[in-house]
Design a protein around this motif. Sequence first.
Motif, short mmCIF file in Angstrom:
data_model
loop_
_atom_site.label_atom_id
_atom_site.label_comp_id
_atom_site.label_asym_id
_atom_site.label_seq_id
_atom_site.Cartn_x
_atom_site.Cartn_y
_atom_site.Cartn_z
N GLN A 72 0.95 73.81 -83.85
CA GLN A 72 0.51 73.05 -82.67
C GLN A 72 1.53 73.15 -81.54
OE1 GLN A 72 -2.24 71.62 -81.78
NE2 GLN A 72 -3.35 71.36 -83.66
N SER A 92 -2.89 72.38 -76.96
CA SER A 92 -4.26 71.89 -77.11
C SER A 92 -5.30 72.95 -76.73
CB SER A 92 -4.46 70.63 -76.26
OG SER A 92 -4.25 70.93 -74.90
N SER A 134 -6.29 76.79 -81.24
CA SER A 134 -7.01 76.15 -82.34
C SER A 134 -6.45 76.60 -83.67
CB SER A 134 -8.51 76.46 -82.27
OG SER A 134 -8.73 77.83 -82.52
N ARG A 136 -6.94 66.49 -92.87
CA ARG A 136 -7.80 65.85 -91.88
C ARG A 136 -7.14 64.57 -91.35
NH1 ARG A 136 -11.89 66.36 -94.67
NH2 ARG A 136 -12.65 68.25 -93.68
N ALA A 147 -4.24 65.50 -88.99
CA ALA A 147 -4.74 65.92 -87.67
C ALA A 147 -5.25 64.71 -86.87
CB ALA A 147 -5.84 66.97 -87.83
N SER A 148 -5.95 63.82 -87.54
CA SER A 148 -6.50 62.65 -86.87
C SER A 148 -5.39 61.73 -86.36
CB SER A 148 -7.41 61.89 -87.85
OG SER A 148 -7.90 60.72 -87.25
N ARG A 186 -2.48 62.45 -85.44
CA ARG A 186 -1.75 63.05 -84.33
C ARG A 186 -2.65 63.39 -83.13
NH1 ARG A 186 0.70 63.85 -89.01
NH2 ARG A 186 2.97 63.90 -89.11
N GLY A 187 -3.94 63.10 -83.30
CA GLY A 187 -4.87 63.32 -82.19
C GLY A 187 -5.17 64.78 -81.92
N TRP A 188 -5.00 65.63 -82.92
CA TRP A 188 -5.29 67.06 -82.77
C TRP A 188 -6.79 67.29 -82.91
CZ3 TRP A 188 -1.18 68.23 -86.97
CH2 TRP A 188 0.11 68.11 -86.43
N ARG A 189 -7.43 67.56 -81.83
CA ARG A 189 -8.89 67.79 -81.84
C ARG A 189 -9.21 69.28 -81.98
NH1 ARG A 189 -11.58 63.09 -79.20
NH2 ARG A 189 -9.90 61.61 -78.89
N ASN A 190 -8.18 70.09 -82.06
CA ASN A 190 -8.37 71.54 -82.13
C ASN A 190 -8.16 72.08 -83.54
OD1 ASN A 190 -5.63 71.01 -82.18
ND2 ASN A 190 -5.06 72.75 -80.89
N ASP A 227 -9.98 72.72 -87.15
CA ASP A 227 -11.21 72.80 -87.94
C ASP A 227 -10.82 73.05 -89.39
OD1 ASP A 227 -13.08 72.60 -85.76
OD2 ASP A 227 -12.56 74.67 -85.25
#
Length: 122
Positions: free
Chosen positions: A24, A29, A32, A47, A50-51, A53-57, A59
């Motif tokens: 990251q 951001s 991905s 998951r 990532a949540s 840390r606010g990583w929306r990128n 999958d």
Amino acid sequence: MALSVGDRVLDVGCGTGLNFSLVQEAIGSKGSITGVDRSTSMLAQARNRASKRGWRNVDLMNADATSLRVDDFARDGQQFDAALATYSLSLMEQWRSAWDLMKRLVRPGGRIAVVDLGSPTG
């Protein structure tokens, strides 16, 4: 891995997502991460990481990397800029299938990094 802002990175055998922070930092951001692991409990931790840390990128795919196909990663035909496998290939009986998949998914000139305890013996 010489990652750049905006790179798409594949993490084979991502486990709990321990590699995600460093990736990251490099891709930002606009990039991905696609993490693949066959363990649902490991992916739940990834998951959660990532949540928090606010990583929306990020999958995540619950799958065995030895049985996936290139089509399983279709995103407008775009390939990954880099792929990594950290302490995972040696745990796969059919590790060559995962290795071949990584090579097909990474664009020409892209990078692949493997860190493991030893050569896969399968």
